[in-house]
Design a protein around this motif. Structure first.
Motif, PDB file in Angstrom:
ATOM      1  N   ALA A  80       0.821  -1.211   0.000  1.00 58.10           N
ATOM      2  CA  ALA A  80       0.000   0.000   0.000  1.00 58.10           C
ATOM      3  C   ALA A  80       0.854   1.260   0.000  1.00 58.10           C
ATOM      4  O   ALA A  80       0.552   2.219  -0.708  1.00 58.10           O
ATOM      5  N   VAL A  81       1.932   1.265   0.773  1.00 55.06           N
ATOM      6  CA  VAL A  81       2.781   2.458   0.865  1.00 55.06           C
ATOM      7  C   VAL A  81       3.443   2.769  -0.480  1.00 55.06           C
ATOM      8  O   VAL A  81       3.314   3.881  -0.988  1.00 55.06           O
ATOM      9  N   PRO A  82       4.141   1.772  -1.121  1.00 50.89           N
ATOM     10  CA  PRO A  82       4.703   2.086  -2.447  1.00 50.89           C
ATOM     11  C   PRO A  82       3.636   2.391  -3.491  1.00 50.89           C
ATOM     12  O   PRO A  82       3.926   3.109  -4.452  1.00 50.89           O
ATOM     13  N   ALA A  83       2.415   1.861  -3.328  1.00 47.82           N
ATOM     14  CA  ALA A  83       1.343   2.177  -4.282  1.00 47.82           C
ATOM     15  C   ALA A  83       1.049   3.671  -4.278  1.00 47.82           C
ATOM     16  O   ALA A  83       0.871   4.284  -5.335  1.00 47.82           O
ATOM     17  N   VAL A  84       0.997   4.274  -3.078  1.00 44.72           N
ATOM     18  CA  VAL A  84       0.742   5.714  -2.961  1.00 44.72           C
ATOM     19  C   VAL A  84       1.907   6.494  -3.575  1.00 44.72           C
ATOM     20  O   VAL A  84       1.710   7.426  -4.356  1.00 44.72           O
ATOM     21  N   VAL A  85       3.133   6.085  -3.225  1.00 46.26           N
ATOM     22  CA  VAL A  85       4.329   6.806  -3.712  1.00 46.26           C
ATOM     23  C   VAL A  85       4.412   6.734  -5.238  1.00 46.26           C
ATOM     24  O   VAL A  85       4.567   7.757  -5.916  1.00 46.26           O
ATOM     25  N   LEU A  86       4.269   5.515  -5.793  1.00 46.88           N
ATOM     26  CA  LEU A  86       4.360   5.350  -7.247  1.00 46.88           C
ATOM     27  C   LEU A  86       3.191   6.040  -7.954  1.00 46.88           C
ATOM     28  O   LEU A  86       3.356   6.574  -9.039  1.00 46.88           O
ATOM     29  N   GLY A  87       2.018   6.016  -7.318  1.00 46.66           N
ATOM     30  CA  GLY A  87       0.854   6.692  -7.896  1.00 46.66           C
ATOM     31  C   GLY A  87       1.092   8.179  -8.044  1.00 46.66           C
ATOM     32  O   GLY A  87       0.779   8.771  -9.084  1.00 46.66           O
ATOM     33  N   ILE A  88       1.662   8.797  -7.007  1.00 43.14           N
ATOM     34  CA  ILE A  88       1.961  10.228  -7.052  1.00 43.14           C
ATOM     35  C   ILE A  88       3.025  10.503  -8.118  1.00 43.14           C
ATOM     36  O   ILE A  88       2.907  11.449  -8.901  1.00 43.14           O
ATOM     37  N   MET A  89       4.053   9.632  -8.182  1.00 40.75           N
ATOM     38  CA  MET A  89       5.094   9.793  -9.212  1.00 40.75           C
ATOM     39  C   MET A  89       4.497   9.639 -10.613  1.00 40.75           C
ATOM     40  O   MET A  89       4.847  10.392 -11.529  1.00 40.75           O
ATOM     41  N   GLY A  90       3.596   8.669 -10.762  1.00 43.09           N
ATOM     42  CA  GLY A  90       2.936   8.457 -12.052  1.00 43.09           C
ATOM     43  C   GLY A  90       2.084   9.645 -12.459  1.00 43.09           C
ATOM     44  O   GLY A  90       2.063  10.032 -13.627  1.00 43.09           O
ATOM     45  N   LEU A  91       1.395  10.240 -11.485  1.00 39.63           N
ATOM     46  CA  LEU A  91       0.576  11.426 -11.764  1.00 39.63           C
ATOM     47  C   LEU A  91       1.446  12.607 -12.190  1.00 39.63           C
ATOM     48  O   LEU A  91       1.066  13.376 -13.076  1.00 39.63           O
ATOM     49  N   ARG A  92       2.607  12.746 -11.547  1.00 40.17           N
ATOM     50  CA  ARG A  92       3.520  13.848 -11.905  1.00 40.17           C
ATOM     51  C   ARG A  92       4.048  13.654 -13.322  1.00 40.17           C
ATOM     52  O   ARG A  92       4.137  14.606 -14.086  1.00 40.17           O
ATOM     53  N   ASP A  93       4.380  12.394 -13.678  1.00 38.81           N
ATOM     54  CA  ASP A  93       4.826  12.115 -15.045  1.00 38.81           C
ATOM     55  C   ASP A  93       3.700  12.422 -16.038  1.00 38.81           C
ATOM     56  O   ASP A  93       3.946  12.955 -17.117  1.00 38.81           O
ATOM     57  N   ARG A  94       2.479  12.063 -15.658  1.00 31.57           N
ATOM     58  CA  ARG A  94       1.321  12.290 -16.511  1.00 31.57           C
ATOM     59  C   ARG A  94       1.096  13.792 -16.730  1.00 31.57           C
ATOM     60  O   ARG A  94       0.747  14.229 -17.828  1.00 31.57           O
ATOM     61  N   THR A  95       1.302  14.594 -15.670  1.00 33.92           N
ATOM     62  CA  THR A  95       1.129  16.041 -15.786  1.00 33.92           C
ATOM     63  C   THR A  95       2.173  16.624 -16.734  1.00 33.92           C
ATOM     64  O   THR A  95       1.865  17.510 -17.531  1.00 33.92           O
ATOM     65  N   ARG A  96       3.411  16.097 -16.651  1.00 36.41           N
ATOM     66  CA  ARG A  96       4.483  16.570 -17.519  1.00 36.41           C
ATOM     67  C   ARG A  96       4.243  16.166 -18.964  1.00 36.41           C
ATOM     68  O   ARG A  96       4.552  16.898 -19.879  1.00 36.41           O
ATOM     69  N   ASN A  97       3.692  14.986 -19.172  1.00 34.88           N
ATOM     70  CA  ASN A  97       3.490  14.474 -20.528  1.00 34.88           C
ATOM     71  C   ASN A  97       2.137  13.764 -20.601  1.00 34.88           C
ATOM     72  O   ASN A  97       2.032  12.579 -20.335  1.00 34.88           O
ATOM     73  N   PRO A  98       1.068  14.501 -20.936  1.00 36.50           N
ATOM     74  CA  PRO A  98      -0.285  13.920 -20.912  1.00 36.50           C
ATOM     75  C   PRO A  98      -0.451  12.741 -21.858  1.00 36.50           C
ATOM     76  O   PRO A  98      -1.341  11.922 -21.651  1.00 36.50           O
ATOM     77  N   ALA A  99       0.395  12.633 -22.869  1.00 36.15           N
ATOM     78  CA  ALA A  99       0.243  11.559 -23.857  1.00 36.15           C
ATOM     79  C   ALA A  99       0.489  10.176 -23.265  1.00 36.15           C
ATOM     80  O   ALA A  99       0.006   9.188 -23.815  1.00 36.15           O
ATOM     81  N   ILE A 100       1.224  10.086 -22.147  1.00 39.24           N
ATOM     82  CA  ILE A 100       1.522   8.771 -21.585  1.00 39.24           C
ATOM     83  C   ILE A 100       0.334   8.200 -20.827  1.00 39.24           C
ATOM     84  O   ILE A 100       0.326   7.036 -20.496  1.00 39.24           O
ATOM     85  N   LYS A 101      -0.669   9.023 -20.543  1.00 36.26           N
ATOM     86  CA  LYS A 101      -1.886   8.592 -19.844  1.00 36.26           C
ATOM     87  C   LYS A 101      -1.575   8.039 -18.449  1.00 36.26           C
ATOM     88  O   LYS A 101      -0.488   8.267 -17.940  1.00 36.26           O
ATOM     89  N   GLY A 102      -2.568   7.352 -17.851  1.00 33.90           N
ATOM     90  CA  GLY A 102      -2.311   6.668 -16.598  1.00 33.90           C
ATOM     91  C   GLY A 102      -2.832   7.372 -15.357  1.00 33.90           C
ATOM     92  O   GLY A 102      -2.588   6.921 -14.253  1.00 33.90           O
ATOM     93  N   SER A 103      -3.571   8.504 -15.521  1.00 31.26           N
ATOM     94  CA  SER A 103      -4.030   9.207 -14.323  1.00 31.26           C
ATOM     95  C   SER A 103      -5.065   8.387 -13.561  1.00 31.26           C
ATOM     96  O   SER A 103      -5.109   8.435 -12.334  1.00 31.26           O
ATOM     97  N   ILE A 104      -5.884   7.617 -14.282  1.00 31.58           N
ATOM     98  CA  ILE A 104      -6.886   6.785 -13.600  1.00 31.58           C
ATOM     99  C   ILE A 104      -6.181   5.665 -12.834  1.00 31.58           C
ATOM    100  O   ILE A 104      -6.489   5.409 -11.666  1.00 31.58           O
ATOM    101  N   HIS A 105      -5.228   5.004 -13.496  1.00 35.88           N
ATOM    102  CA  HIS A 105      -4.472   3.937 -12.832  1.00 35.88           C
ATOM    103  C   HIS A 105      -3.739   4.476 -11.610  1.00 35.88           C
ATOM    104  O   HIS A 105      -3.747   3.859 -10.554  1.00 35.88           O
ATOM    105  N   ALA A 106      -3.080   5.647 -11.783  1.00 31.42           N
ATOM    106  CA  ALA A 106      -2.374   6.255 -10.657  1.00 31.42           C
ATOM    107  C   ALA A 106      -3.347   6.607  -9.545  1.00 31.42           C
ATOM    108  O   ALA A 106      -3.061   6.385  -8.368  1.00 31.42           O
ATOM    109  N   GLY A 107      -4.512   7.133  -9.917  1.00 29.04           N
ATOM    110  CA  GLY A 107      -5.534   7.519  -8.933  1.00 29.04           C
ATOM    111  C   GLY A 107      -6.031   6.317  -8.143  1.00 29.04           C
ATOM    112  O   GLY A 107      -6.194   6.395  -6.923  1.00 29.04           O
ATOM    113  N   ILE A 108      -6.269   5.198  -8.846  1.00 25.15           N
ATOM    114  CA  ILE A 108      -6.708   3.976  -8.166  1.00 25.15           C
ATOM    115  C   ILE A 108      -5.608   3.492  -7.222  1.00 25.15           C
ATOM    116  O   ILE A 108      -5.873   3.083  -6.089  1.00 25.15           O
ATOM    117  N   GLY A 109      -4.360   3.552  -7.693  1.00 22.50           N
ATOM    118  CA  GLY A 109      -3.221   3.151  -6.854  1.00 22.50           C
ATOM    119  C   GLY A 109      -3.134   3.980  -5.591  1.00 22.50           C
ATOM    120  O   GLY A 109      -2.955   3.440  -4.494  1.00 22.50           O
TER     121      GLY A 109
END
Ligand SMILES: [Zn+2]
Length: 136
Positions: A80-109
């Motif tokens: 659960a702890v790395p899920a939150v950390v990786l989710g936030i990192m994934g969201l930041r990557d998504r914000t930098r480059n919207p084409a990579i998608k993944g905000s829903i997956h990151a949000g669920i994580g």
């Protein structure tokens, strides 16, 4: 070098184009002209388009699976702890480059990870308190 998909000028060692999020190398499995015919980038094409798996955003994808499996007893807390950390990192990557998608997956994580962090964390604290008070 130039990106095969969107023709943007990018660094030679890039594996993902910062413009369109695609592989800048010509893909031998695709039709030769498929990349050129497509628009350079399409930010309006959101995550909701048929539950697309965000292969270009592995952090969000891993966060998603960690978030789901964090529901497992005992080992869940450590997922659960790395899920939150990786989710936030994934969201930041998504914000930098919207084409990579993944905000829903990151949000669920993040969502599942946060819930199960509190749940398992609370149970662990409760267990420790019980063990300590019983010793007196
Ligand atoms: Zn590109």
């Amino acid at each position: 070098m130039k990106c095969f998909a969107c023709k943007a000028e990018i660094q030679d060692y890039s594996s993902i184009c910062p413009q369109c999020g695609k592989d800048p190398q010509p893909n031998p499995y695709e039709a030769p002209n498929a990349g050129w015919a497509r628009p350079a980038s399409n930010p309006s094409e959101g995550d909701a388009t048929g539950g697309i798996i965000p292969y270009k955003n592995p952090k969000a994808l891993i966060a998603y699976y960690l978030g789901i499996f964090s529901g497992l007893p005992f080992i869940g807390f450590f997922l659960a702890v790395p899920a939150v950390v990786l989710g936030i990192m994934g969201l930041r990557d998504r914000t930098r480059n919207p084409a990579i998608k993944g905000s829903i997956h990151a949000g669920i994580g993040i969502g599942c990870g946060a819930i199960f962090t509190l749940l398992w964390g609370g149970l662990i604290i409760l267990f420790i308190i019980t063990a300590l008070t019983r010793g007196r």
